[in-house]
Design a protein around this motif. Structure first.
Motif, PDB file in Angstrom:
ATOM      1  N   TYR A   1       0.860  -1.581   0.382  1.00 27.30           N
ATOM      2  CA  TYR A   1      -0.325  -0.047   0.214  1.00 27.30           C
ATOM      3  C   TYR A   1       0.809   0.995   0.028  1.00 27.30           C
ATOM      4  O   TYR A   1       0.296   1.950  -0.495  1.00 27.30           O
ATOM      5  CB  TYR A   1      -0.929  -0.455   0.758  1.00 27.30           C
ATOM      6  CG  TYR A   1      -0.252   0.092   2.191  1.00 27.30           C
ATOM      7  CD1 TYR A   1      -0.308   2.153   3.201  1.00 27.30           C
ATOM      8  CD2 TYR A   1       0.280  -0.218   3.235  1.00 27.30           C
ATOM      9  CE1 TYR A   1       0.201   2.142   4.893  1.00 27.30           C
ATOM     10  CE2 TYR A   1       0.958  -0.187   4.791  1.00 27.30           C
ATOM     11  CZ  TYR A   1       1.067   1.296   4.600  1.00 27.30           C
ATOM     12  OH  TYR A   1       1.191   1.517   6.004  1.00 27.30           O
TER      13      TYR A   1
ATOM     14  N   CYS B   1      -4.595  -7.120   5.580  1.00 24.35           N
ATOM     15  CA  CYS B   1      -5.326  -6.427   4.541  1.00 24.35           C
ATOM     16  C   CYS B   1      -5.390  -6.529   2.796  1.00 24.35           C
ATOM     17  O   CYS B   1      -4.320  -5.514   2.303  1.00 24.35           O
ATOM     18  CB  CYS B   1      -6.157  -4.657   4.670  1.00 24.35           C
ATOM     19  SG  CYS B   1      -7.300  -4.247   4.320  1.00 24.35           S
ATOM     20  N   TYR B   2      -6.411  -7.210   2.234  1.00 27.75           N
ATOM     21  CA  TYR B   2      -6.145  -7.200   0.623  1.00 27.75           C
ATOM     22  C   TYR B   2      -7.014  -5.895   0.450  1.00 27.75           C
ATOM     23  O   TYR B   2      -8.103  -7.013   0.287  1.00 27.75           O
ATOM     24  CB  TYR B   2      -5.735  -8.868   0.659  1.00 27.75           C
ATOM     25  CG  TYR B   2      -4.657  -9.380   0.809  1.00 27.75           C
ATOM     26  CD1 TYR B   2      -3.886 -10.257   0.306  1.00 27.75           C
ATOM     27  CD2 TYR B   2      -4.869 -10.092   2.299  1.00 27.75           C
ATOM     28  CE1 TYR B   2      -2.795 -10.468   0.604  1.00 27.75           C
ATOM     29  CE2 TYR B   2      -4.056 -10.999   2.552  1.00 27.75           C
ATOM     30  CZ  TYR B   2      -2.505 -11.222   1.504  1.00 27.75           C
ATOM     31  OH  TYR B   2      -1.742 -12.201   2.756  1.00 27.75           O
ATOM     32  N   VAL B   3      -6.533  -5.202  -0.719  1.00 29.24           N
ATOM     33  CA  VAL B   3      -8.183  -4.482  -1.223  1.00 29.24           C
ATOM     34  C   VAL B   3      -7.192  -4.841  -3.166  1.00 29.24           C
ATOM     35  O   VAL B   3      -6.784  -4.430  -3.326  1.00 29.24           O
ATOM     36  CB  VAL B   3      -7.267  -3.106  -0.853  1.00 29.24           C
ATOM     37  CG1 VAL B   3      -8.486  -2.309  -1.740  1.00 29.24           C
ATOM     38  CG2 VAL B   3      -7.163  -2.350   0.563  1.00 29.24           C
ATOM     39  N   ASN B   4      -8.982  -5.768  -3.414  1.00 32.60           N
ATOM     40  CA  ASN B   4      -8.813  -5.509  -5.022  1.00 32.60           C
ATOM     41  C   ASN B   4      -9.699  -4.175  -5.330  1.00 32.60           C
ATOM     42  O   ASN B   4     -10.703  -3.366  -5.236  1.00 32.60           O
ATOM     43  CB  ASN B   4     -10.120  -6.438  -4.050  1.00 32.60           C
ATOM     44  CG  ASN B   4     -10.040  -7.228  -6.269  1.00 32.60           C
ATOM     45  OD1 ASN B   4      -9.481  -7.216  -6.851  1.00 32.60           O
ATOM     46  ND2 ASN B   4     -11.737  -8.061  -6.282  1.00 32.60           N
TER      47      ASN B   4
ATOM     48  N   ILE C   1     -11.942   0.716  -5.616  1.00 31.12           N
ATOM     49  CA  ILE C   1     -12.202  -0.314  -4.236  1.00 31.12           C
ATOM     50  C   ILE C   1     -13.081  -0.753  -4.367  1.00 31.12           C
ATOM     51  O   ILE C   1     -14.469  -0.032  -4.985  1.00 31.12           O
ATOM     52  CB  ILE C   1     -11.738  -0.122  -2.679  1.00 31.12           C
ATOM     53  CG1 ILE C   1      -9.717   1.219  -3.183  1.00 31.12           C
ATOM     54  CG2 ILE C   1     -11.960  -1.059  -2.577  1.00 31.12           C
ATOM     55  CD1 ILE C   1     -10.161   1.570  -1.733  1.00 31.12           C
TER      56      ILE C   1
ATOM     57  N   SER D   1     -13.560  -4.137  -3.388  1.00 31.45           N
ATOM     58  CA  SER D   1     -13.483  -5.009  -2.199  1.00 31.45           C
ATOM     59  C   SER D   1     -12.395  -5.178  -1.164  1.00 31.45           C
ATOM     60  O   SER D   1     -10.934  -5.659  -2.026  1.00 31.45           O
ATOM     61  CB  SER D   1     -14.409  -6.759  -2.507  1.00 31.45           C
ATOM     62  OG  SER D   1     -13.032  -7.653  -3.189  1.00 31.45           O
ATOM     63  N   ASN D   2     -12.735  -6.222   0.062  1.00 36.31           N
ATOM     64  CA  ASN D   2     -11.497  -5.884   0.434  1.00 36.31           C
ATOM     65  C   ASN D   2     -11.470  -7.402   1.345  1.00 36.31           C
ATOM     66  O   ASN D   2     -12.855  -7.700   1.412  1.00 36.31           O
ATOM     67  CB  ASN D   2     -11.579  -5.461   2.391  1.00 36.31           C
ATOM     68  CG  ASN D   2     -11.241  -3.856   1.591  1.00 36.31           C
ATOM     69  OD1 ASN D   2     -11.461  -3.409   1.023  1.00 36.31           O
ATOM     70  ND2 ASN D   2     -12.181  -2.860   2.758  1.00 36.31           N
TER      71      ASN D   2
ATOM     72  N   SER E   1     -13.961 -11.487   3.774  1.00 32.87           N
ATOM     73  CA  SER E   1     -14.444 -10.362   3.651  1.00 32.87           C
ATOM     74  C   SER E   1     -15.231  -9.380   3.940  1.00 32.87           C
ATOM     75  O   SER E   1     -16.001  -9.201   4.382  1.00 32.87           O
ATOM     76  CB  SER E   1     -15.232 -10.716   1.681  1.00 32.87           C
ATOM     77  OG  SER E   1     -14.102 -11.415   1.452  1.00 32.87           O
TER      78      SER E   1
ATOM     79  N   LYS F   1     -16.591  -2.844  -0.161  1.00 34.15           N
ATOM     80  CA  LYS F   1     -15.248  -1.757  -0.721  1.00 34.15           C
ATOM     81  C   LYS F   1     -13.876  -2.306   0.577  1.00 34.15           C
ATOM     82  O   LYS F   1     -13.747  -2.588   1.038  1.00 34.15           O
ATOM     83  CB  LYS F   1     -16.105  -0.696  -0.768  1.00 34.15           C
ATOM     84  CG  LYS F   1     -17.374  -1.433  -1.882  1.00 34.15           C
ATOM     85  CD  LYS F   1     -17.706   0.247  -2.899  1.00 34.15           C
ATOM     86  CE  LYS F   1     -18.611   0.003  -3.661  1.00 34.15           C
ATOM     87  NZ  LYS F   1     -19.043   1.073  -4.516  1.00 34.15           N
ATOM     88  N   ASP F   2     -14.008  -0.415   0.399  1.00 32.87           N
ATOM     89  CA  ASP F   2     -13.363   0.081   1.930  1.00 32.87           C
ATOM     90  C   ASP F   2     -14.220   0.394   3.449  1.00 32.87           C
ATOM     91  O   ASP F   2     -13.234   1.210   3.987  1.00 32.87           O
ATOM     92  CB  ASP F   2     -12.864   1.213   1.349  1.00 32.87           C
ATOM     93  CG  ASP F   2     -13.635   2.621   1.378  1.00 32.87           C
ATOM     94  OD1 ASP F   2     -14.578   1.652   1.167  1.00 32.87           O
ATOM     95  OD2 ASP F   2     -13.294   3.662   0.954  1.00 32.87           O
TER      96      ASP F   2
END
Length: 354
Positions: free
Chosen positions: A26, A59-62, A68, A70-71, A87, A90-91
């Motif tokens: 990040y 935290c893996y943020v797609n 954004i 999903s997380n 999951s 979003k954020d």
């Protein structure tokens, strides 16, 4: 079929987190106008996975085209073992999708699916290594530990016989059995009829006790259809002045001279004691904390109505030309009543679950 949705969520989560090849820390991205860009490329929105490490949480943020989507959160114990995975939307921190958690020794605790922060569908729980499968229904499961209901019955306010304010408390004893107690104050005036119990000595009340058995539970309802047995007692006492016309016996006949005003007044005392038992069938449903109940039934009641205070039983009861039915509705026709009657209870109640 009950695990189909969970498997679908697992596939999505796995593809979104592990199948994307463009993964970056990040610290190498920045947010511009609510879009994610690489610090080295602020012209083209970023697509891929942004990974953030924070103590024992990853935290893996797609991200797709800078937005954004999903997380995916992974938390660890201090010994490095997995604590939970889930999951979010979003954020935000709102859980959405597959959720799993474990004890510090690595044994599983639970796994299931969230939908916008609410548990749904079939969940697996583990108790001393034993797996328990439970269906989570938001409108039911969320309020499982709420076992009291306070109720009112608005229709009783316009009861043509005993208008009253009725308040009850219901307690859930088990999944299928509830018990309910109600207390009511009989109003001294009815809004549907012309009679008025405007007596300084007026007293009236109701007591009801009911046991309910819920023989079937609806899919989205904490309660459902039920049968019940109810016993009740009603007490009402008042004194009312009533005018009478003197009746004179002429040979074998009684003669009454009807005037514009009564010849005298008697203070008639009326004591009503009514007890009974009802067998009812009803339906009770909760909308989150609010509860609606309706029922119909059959019953048997005993009317014990005692009337006293008449000076002369042969004198004619005076009828007011304006409120001509006032005396009839007060049941002061000069005799008491002691008899059994059939009863058909019908009502609608609303309540609050707590």
């Amino acid at each position: 079929m009950k695990y189909l949705f969970q498997i679908f969520i697992i596939i999505i989560a796995t593809n979104s987190v592990f199948c994307q090849t463009d993964t970056i820390d990040y610290i190498n991205v920045r947010l511009i106008n609510k879009k994610v860009y690489l610090k080295t490329d602020t012209l083209n929105p970023f697509s891929g996975i942004v990974v953030e490490n924070n103590n024992f949480t990853k935290c893996y943020v797609n991200v797709k085209n800078g937005y954004i989507k999903s997380n995916f959160i992974v938390k660890y114990y201090q010994n490095g073992k997995l604590r939970e995975k889930y999951s979010t939307l979003k954020d935000t921190s709102v859980k959405h999708g597959l959720f799993e958690n474990w004890l510090e020794n690595g044994n599983p605790i639970s796994s299931g699916t969230y939908s916008k922060g609410k548990q749904i569908g079939f969940w697996e729980f583990y108790d001393d290594g034993k797996k328990i499968i439970k269906e989570i229904i938001p409108n039911v499961t969320k309020y499982e530990n709420k076992s009291f209901i306070i109720k009112i019955a608005p229709i009783t306010i316009v009861d043509p016989v005993f208008p009253s304010i009725l308040i009850g408390v219901e307690k859930q004893l088990s999944r299928n059995v509830n018990i309910q107690t109600e207390f009511g104050y009989i109003l001294p005036e009815c809004i549907l009829e012309n009679y008025k119990f405007k007596s300084p000595d007026f007293k009236g009340g109701k007591v009801r006790v009911e046991a309910k058995y819920f023989y079937k539970h609806d899919k989205r309802n904490k309660f459902g259809p039920y049968v019940s047995l109810e016993i009740y007692f009603t007490n009402c006492n008042y004194v009312y002045p009533v005018g009478f016309e003197l009746t004179i016996k002429d040979s074998s006949h009684y003669l009454t001279q009807i005037d514009d005003m009564p010849d005298y007044y008697d203070n008639i005392s009326v004591s009503k004691k009514i007890s009974g038992v009802n067998l009812k069938a009803g339906y009770q449903r909760n909308f989150k904390r609010f509860v609606i109940e309706s029922y119909i039934g059959v019953g048997l009641k005993y009317n014990d109505i005692y009337i006293s205070g008449r000076t002369n039983m042969n004198d004619y009861m005076f009828y007011d030309r304006i409120n001509h039915d006032i005396s009839e509705n007060l049941i002061i026709q000069g005799k008491s009543m002691h008899r059994f009657l059939f009863n058909i209870p019908l009502n609608l109640k609303i309540g609050y679950l707590f």
